[in-house]
Design an enzyme around this catalytic site. Structure first.
Site, PDB file in Angstrom:
ATOM      1  N   ASP A  14       0.866  -1.183   0.000  1.00 16.04           N
ATOM      2  CA  ASP A  14       0.000   0.000   0.000  1.00 16.04           C
ATOM      3  C   ASP A  14       0.900   1.230   0.000  1.00 16.04           C
ATOM      4  OD1 ASP A  14      -1.631   2.170   0.571  1.00 16.04           O
ATOM      5  OD2 ASP A  14      -3.068   0.912   1.652  1.00 16.04           O
ATOM      6  N   ASP A  52       3.948   9.758 -23.321  1.00 15.87           N
ATOM      7  CA  ASP A  52       2.832  10.174 -24.165  1.00 15.87           C
ATOM      8  C   ASP A  52       2.803   9.115 -25.257  1.00 15.87           C
ATOM      9  OD1 ASP A  52       1.400  11.295 -26.423  1.00 15.87           O
ATOM     10  OD2 ASP A  52       1.391  13.147 -25.285  1.00 15.87           O
ATOM     11  N   HIS A  53       1.807   8.226 -25.205  1.00 17.85           N
ATOM     12  CA  HIS A  53       1.919   7.051 -26.080  1.00 17.85           C
ATOM     13  C   HIS A  53       1.824   7.412 -27.565  1.00 17.85           C
ATOM     14  CE1 HIS A  53      -2.526   6.880 -26.070  1.00 17.85           C
ATOM     15  NE2 HIS A  53      -2.418   6.135 -27.141  1.00 17.85           N
ATOM     16  N   GLU A  57     -12.027   9.303 -32.904  1.00 17.80           N
ATOM     17  CA  GLU A  57     -12.255   7.996 -32.280  1.00 17.80           C
ATOM     18  C   GLU A  57     -13.700   7.582 -32.453  1.00 17.80           C
ATOM     19  OE1 GLU A  57     -10.107   7.090 -28.529  1.00 17.80           O
ATOM     20  OE2 GLU A  57     -10.433   9.219 -28.202  1.00 17.80           O
ATOM     21  N   HIS A 117      -1.424  14.672 -26.442  1.00 17.41           N
ATOM     22  CA  HIS A 117      -1.211  14.003 -27.733  1.00 17.41           C
ATOM     23  C   HIS A 117      -1.212  14.966 -28.929  1.00 17.41           C
ATOM     24  CE1 HIS A 117      -1.685  10.572 -25.263  1.00 17.41           C
ATOM     25  NE2 HIS A 117      -2.998  10.490 -25.306  1.00 17.41           N
ATOM     26  N   LYS A 125     -14.585  12.129 -29.694  1.00 17.86           N
ATOM     27  CA  LYS A 125     -15.060  10.772 -29.425  1.00 17.86           C
ATOM     28  C   LYS A 125     -16.377  10.582 -30.159  1.00 17.86           C
ATOM     29  CE  LYS A 125     -12.724   9.704 -25.120  1.00 17.86           C
ATOM     30  NZ  LYS A 125     -11.751   8.754 -25.655  1.00 17.86           N
TER      31      LYS A 125
HETATM   32  N1  LIG Z   1      -5.742   2.250 -18.635  1.00 12.23           N
HETATM   33  C1  LIG Z   1      -5.324   2.952 -19.681  1.00 12.23           C
HETATM   34  O1  LIG Z   1      -5.574   2.635 -20.858  1.00 12.23           O
HETATM   35  C2  LIG Z   1      -4.519   4.183 -19.467  1.00 12.23           C
HETATM   36  C3  LIG Z   1      -4.116   4.578 -18.214  1.00 12.23           C
HETATM   37  N2  LIG Z   1      -3.333   5.666 -18.038  1.00 12.23           N
HETATM   38  C4  LIG Z   1      -2.882   6.082 -16.709  1.00 12.23           C
HETATM   39  O2  LIG Z   1      -2.216   4.996 -16.065  1.00 12.23           O
HETATM   40  C5  LIG Z   1      -2.443   5.021 -14.672  1.00 12.23           C
HETATM   41  C6  LIG Z   1      -3.069   3.697 -14.255  1.00 12.23           C
HETATM   42  O3  LIG Z   1      -4.281   3.529 -14.951  1.00 12.23           O
HETATM   43  P1  LIG Z   1      -5.146   2.174 -14.850  1.00 12.23           P
HETATM   44  O4  LIG Z   1      -4.259   0.989 -14.881  1.00 12.23           O
HETATM   45  O5  LIG Z   1      -6.190   2.311 -15.872  1.00 12.23           O
HETATM   46  O6  LIG Z   1      -5.804   2.314 -13.408  1.00 12.23           O
HETATM   47  P2  LIG Z   1      -6.487   1.182 -12.531  1.00 12.23           P
HETATM   48  O7  LIG Z   1      -7.452   1.875 -11.648  1.00 12.23           O
HETATM   49  O8  LIG Z   1      -6.938   0.044 -13.354  1.00 12.23           O
HETATM   50  O9  LIG Z   1      -5.272   0.657 -11.632  1.00 12.23           O
HETATM   51  C7  LIG Z   1      -4.755   1.386 -10.561  1.00 12.23           C
HETATM   52  C8  LIG Z   1      -3.652   0.590  -9.888  1.00 12.23           C
HETATM   53  O10 LIG Z   1      -3.217   1.326  -8.745  1.00 12.23           O
HETATM   54  C9  LIG Z   1      -3.149   0.428  -7.634  1.00 12.23           C
HETATM   55  N3  LIG Z   1      -3.385   1.177  -6.400  1.00 12.23           N
HETATM   56  C10 LIG Z   1      -4.447   1.935  -6.083  1.00 12.23           C
HETATM   57  N4  LIG Z   1      -4.291   2.455  -4.852  1.00 12.23           N
HETATM   58  C11 LIG Z   1      -3.105   2.017  -4.400  1.00 12.23           C
HETATM   59  C12 LIG Z   1      -2.389   2.193  -3.192  1.00 12.23           C
HETATM   60  N5  LIG Z   1      -2.847   2.951  -2.181  1.00 12.23           N
HETATM   61  N6  LIG Z   1      -1.196   1.598  -3.054  1.00 12.23           N
HETATM   62  C13 LIG Z   1      -0.685   0.826  -4.046  1.00 12.23           C
HETATM   63  N7  LIG Z   1      -1.314   0.611  -5.220  1.00 12.23           N
HETATM   64  C14 LIG Z   1      -2.517   1.193  -5.386  1.00 12.23           C
HETATM   65  C15 LIG Z   1      -4.255  -0.571  -7.917  1.00 12.23           C
HETATM   66  O11 LIG Z   1      -4.010  -1.787  -7.266  1.00 12.23           O
HETATM   67  P3  LIG Z   1      -4.856  -2.324  -6.022  1.00 12.23           P
HETATM   68  O12 LIG Z   1      -6.284  -1.937  -6.235  1.00 12.23           O
HETATM   69  O13 LIG Z   1      -4.568  -3.785  -6.045  1.00 12.23           O
HETATM   70  O14 LIG Z   1      -4.240  -1.632  -4.905  1.00 12.23           O
HETATM   71  C16 LIG Z   1      -4.085  -0.775  -9.408  1.00 12.23           C
HETATM   72  O15 LIG Z   1      -3.056  -1.695  -9.663  1.00 12.23           O
HETATM   73  C17 LIG Z   1      -3.341   6.238 -14.427  1.00 12.23           C
HETATM   74  O16 LIG Z   1      -2.520   7.353 -14.141  1.00 12.23           O
HETATM   75  C18 LIG Z   1      -4.022   6.461 -15.768  1.00 12.23           C
HETATM   76  O17 LIG Z   1      -4.388   7.810 -15.940  1.00 12.23           O
HETATM   77  C19 LIG Z   1      -2.888   6.397 -19.117  1.00 12.23           C
HETATM   78  C20 LIG Z   1      -3.247   6.067 -20.391  1.00 12.23           C
HETATM   79  C21 LIG Z   1      -4.114   4.958 -20.683  1.00 12.23           C
HETATM   80  O1  LIG Z   2      -4.663   8.783 -23.968  1.00 11.56           O
HETATM   81  C1  LIG Z   2      -5.724   8.503 -24.498  1.00 11.56           C
HETATM   82  O2  LIG Z   2      -5.702   7.987 -25.742  1.00 11.56           O
HETATM   83  C2  LIG Z   2      -6.808   7.232 -26.217  1.00 11.56           C
HETATM   84  C3  LIG Z   2      -6.645   7.158 -27.725  1.00 11.56           C
HETATM   85  O3  LIG Z   2      -5.465   6.476 -28.008  1.00 11.56           O
HETATM   86  P1  LIG Z   2      -5.271   5.710 -29.396  1.00 11.56           P
HETATM   87  O4  LIG Z   2      -3.904   5.163 -29.324  1.00 11.56           O
HETATM   88  O5  LIG Z   2      -6.352   4.666 -29.444  1.00 11.56           O
HETATM   89  O6  LIG Z   2      -5.471   6.712 -30.480  1.00 11.56           O
HETATM   90  C4  LIG Z   2      -8.144   7.869 -25.849  1.00 11.56           C
HETATM   91  O7  LIG Z   2      -9.187   6.981 -26.178  1.00 11.56           O
HETATM   92  C5  LIG Z   2      -8.170   8.135 -24.373  1.00 11.56           C
HETATM   93  O8  LIG Z   2      -9.371   8.821 -24.049  1.00 11.56           O
HETATM   94  C6  LIG Z   2      -6.990   8.946 -23.932  1.00 11.56           C
HETATM   95  O9  LIG Z   2      -6.942   8.990 -22.500  1.00 11.56           O
END
Ligand SMILES: NC(=O)C1=CN([C@@H]2O[C@H](COP(=O)(O)OP(=O)(O)OC[C@H]3O[C@@H](n4cnc5c(N)ncnc54)[C@H](OP(=O)(O)O)[C@@H]3O)[C@@H](O)[C@H]2O)C=CC1
Ligand SMILES: O=C1O[C@H](COP(=O)(O)O)[C@@H](O)[C@H](O)[C@H]1O
Length: 478
Positions: free
Chosen positions: A83, A175-176, A214, A238, A338
């Site tokens: 945590d 920045d992907h 999108e 982006h 979107k």
């Molecule tokens: N998902 C995506 O496509 C994208 C995500 N991002 C960014 O990536 C980051 C992660 O996103 P995403 O994976 O979707 O988020 P999720 O909510 O799916 O995952 C969050 C993670 O954080 C962990 N977590 C939460 N609280 C704690 C804590 N107190 N201590 C330790 N671990 C913790 C959770 O694990 P647990 O619950 O087991 O603690 C989990 O593994 C964010 O900043 C998001 O903006 C950016 C672009 C695209």
């Molecule tokens: O970072 C983000 O990108 C996706 C779009 O990514 P792409 O690689 O599929 O073009 C967007 O859907 C999302 O809202 C945004 O957080």
């Protein structure tokens, strides 16, 4: 190298990071000795965690899982129940990292990946320092996900916090879009094709258009998106990164080591749009119910988790001017939305068109160079071809597509760069700060209701007002 993944039980890890690591492994691009420590609050044994990684690979890897090396790869993964808000967790984490390094003879190089909510970034980076995880003998690097702040002030605060533990050289802001293969190869593509270089002459270019449209809607992310909107979600990062990259490479073709400095120069030259003038250059929109590929879809306000009176933007278009000698008098138009009619990210260069009033040149239209970034990768050139009989011309496309099947994914390329210590395709702090500074007056215009929110039908090309933006300049979106 030890890869320490905060947020290993999350969505991003599952969909992008594990598959990226696996494909790098298949390509022999990971260091000879490495271990991956996944962190999350939910309890999991190493074996359960490895089984989850395997499931993620089977679901999301671009290459199918090869049984011959799967076990060897999975054996690199350890899980640690952790945590981030509990101080003692970090002491135990350090013990685990050191034990792994000693037992496996891994050099003390540490890559920390923060795939967690922004609210945890401060406590994690501060605690890494106070618990000595950053005091290793080898290199240390931090990869941080978006969003990087929600305005210029919060971005500065976040950066200030990171800098207490990591130097600018050690921070890799993902920045992907900068990891997309076409974006990464823009420079070499033009170098390899002098013909493109000569086409991209200031005297010949009329305007540049960057589109990221999108099909998907807000999906399950209303909590975040309804506060962020298209402007923070796509434009600040982006789209402005694509503007910098296009403006940098198209006419100038620099060598890699100057890339970030030159990108900063471009974003510094982006003419500010004062909030009072925002309505002249910016169109914001929100999707209403409509149809996408014959399937009815609901409007933004009806989406689960979205406020029924939400004034959030799901569409953004703008006319930009770059006060840089290379781009004087050449507008850049950007748009993203979107629930549009198609998924497409592309850069279009429109060339000046000779409006010859001659019956010999009927039907000609501007030459275009289209760089398609995703979902497919291609370069197309639109030229005018004369029909077999008569004086009528019609536009035809010369199209070169690369086989994008099994191309490395953005996260793969970016992770590899971070492991090598190459920050070229990561956002430097100044780029991020200047992007937010440019965005700030527009956010103020939003807040003060100076910019109308135009509805558009889901499945369309966006609000009509966005067409008007280009028509004012006698242009149209391509
Ligand atoms: N998902 C995506 O496509 C994208 C995500 N991002 C960014 O990536 C980051 C992660 O996103 P995403 O994976 O979707 O988020 P999720 O909510 O799916 O995952 C969050 C993670 O954080 C962990 N977590 C939460 N609280 C704690 C804590 N107190 N201590 C330790 N671990 C913790 C959770 O694990 P647990 O619950 O087991 O603690 C989990 O593994 C964010 O900043 C998001 O903006 C950016 C672009 C695209
Ligand atoms: O970072 C983000 O990108 C996706 C779009 O990514 P792409 O690689 O599929 O073009 C967007 O859907 C999302 O809202 C945004 O957080």
């Amino acid at each position: 190298m030890t890869f320490i993944l905060f947020g290993a039980t999350g969505d991003l890890a599952k969909r992008k990071l594990f598959p990226a690591l696996y494909n790098l492994y298949l390509d022999d691009k990971l260091p000879a000795s490495f271990s991956i420590i996944g962190l999350g609050r939910k309890y999991s044994s190493d074996e359960d965690f490895q089984a989850k990684v395997e499931k993620a690979l089977r679901a999301y890897s671009r290459r199918s899982v090869q049984l011959s090396n799967l076990q060897e790869f999975l054996a690199k993964f350890r899980y640690f129940t952790f945590d981030a808000t509990i101080k003692e967790s970090y002491t135990q984490l350090l013990e685990l990292v050191e034990t792994q390094e000693n037992e496996l003879g891994i050099p003390q190089n540490r890559l920390f990946y923060l795939s967690v909510a922004p609210s945890l970034v401060d406590v994690i980076t501060t605690s890494l320092h106070s618990n000595g995880l950053d005091q290793n003998r080898g290199w240390k690097r931090l990869i941080i996900e978006k969003p990087f702040g929600s305005n210029v002030e919060t971005a500065r605060q976040l950066n200030h916090k990171l800098r207490k533990t990591f130097s600018e050289d050690e921070i890799y802001r993902i920045d992907h879009y900068l990891g997309k293969p076409m974006v990464q190869s823009l420079n070499t593509l033009i170098l390899a094709n002098p013909v493109l270089d000569s086409l991209l002459d200031q005297k010949l270019i009329s305007n540049v258009q960057i589109t990221a449209s999108e099909i998907v809607g807000v999906e399950t992310r209303a909590d975040y998106y309804d506060k962020a909107g298209a402007i923070r979600d796509m434009v600040q990062n982006h789209l402005l990164q694509l503007v910098m990259t296009a403006a940098l490479y198209l006419p100038e073709n620099l060598t890699d080591n100057k890339t970030r400095a030159k990108k900063t120069e471009i974003i510094e030259s982006l003419r500010p749009i004062p909030k009072e003038e925002a309505h002249l250059h910016v169109v914001r929109g929100q999707y209403e119910a409509g149809e996408i590929h014959d399937t009815p879809v609901i409007g933004y306000k009806e989406e689960p988790g979205v406020d029924a009176s939400s004034q959030n933007d799901t569409y953004f278009a703008a006319r930009l001017a770059i006060d840089h000698p290379a781009w004087e008098g050449i507008p850049f138009y950007i748009r993203t939305g979107k629930r549009m009619n198609k998924k497409s990210t592309q850069i279009v260069v429109e060339f000046k068109h000779k409006m010859v009033d001659s019956t010999k040149l009927q039907g000609t239209s501007p030459n275009l160079l289209v760089l398609e970034i995703s979902p497919n990768e291609s370069i197309s050139l639109r030229v005018n071809l004369k029909e077999a009989s008569g004086n009528q011309f019609k536009p035809v496309w010369i199209n070169f597509s690369t086989n994008s099947e099994n191309q490395p994914e953005a996260y793969e390329l970016l992770l590899f760069d971070a492991i090598l210590g190459d920050p070229t395709f990561f956002a430097h702090w100044r780029e991020v700060e200047l992007s937010w500074e440019w965005i700030e007056p527009l956010l103020n215009a939003y807040q003060e209701n100076l910019l109308p929110l135009h509805p558009y039908r889901a499945g369309s090309t966006g609000p009509e007002a966005a067409e008007g933006l280009l028509q004012e300049d006698q242009h149209k979106w391509w």
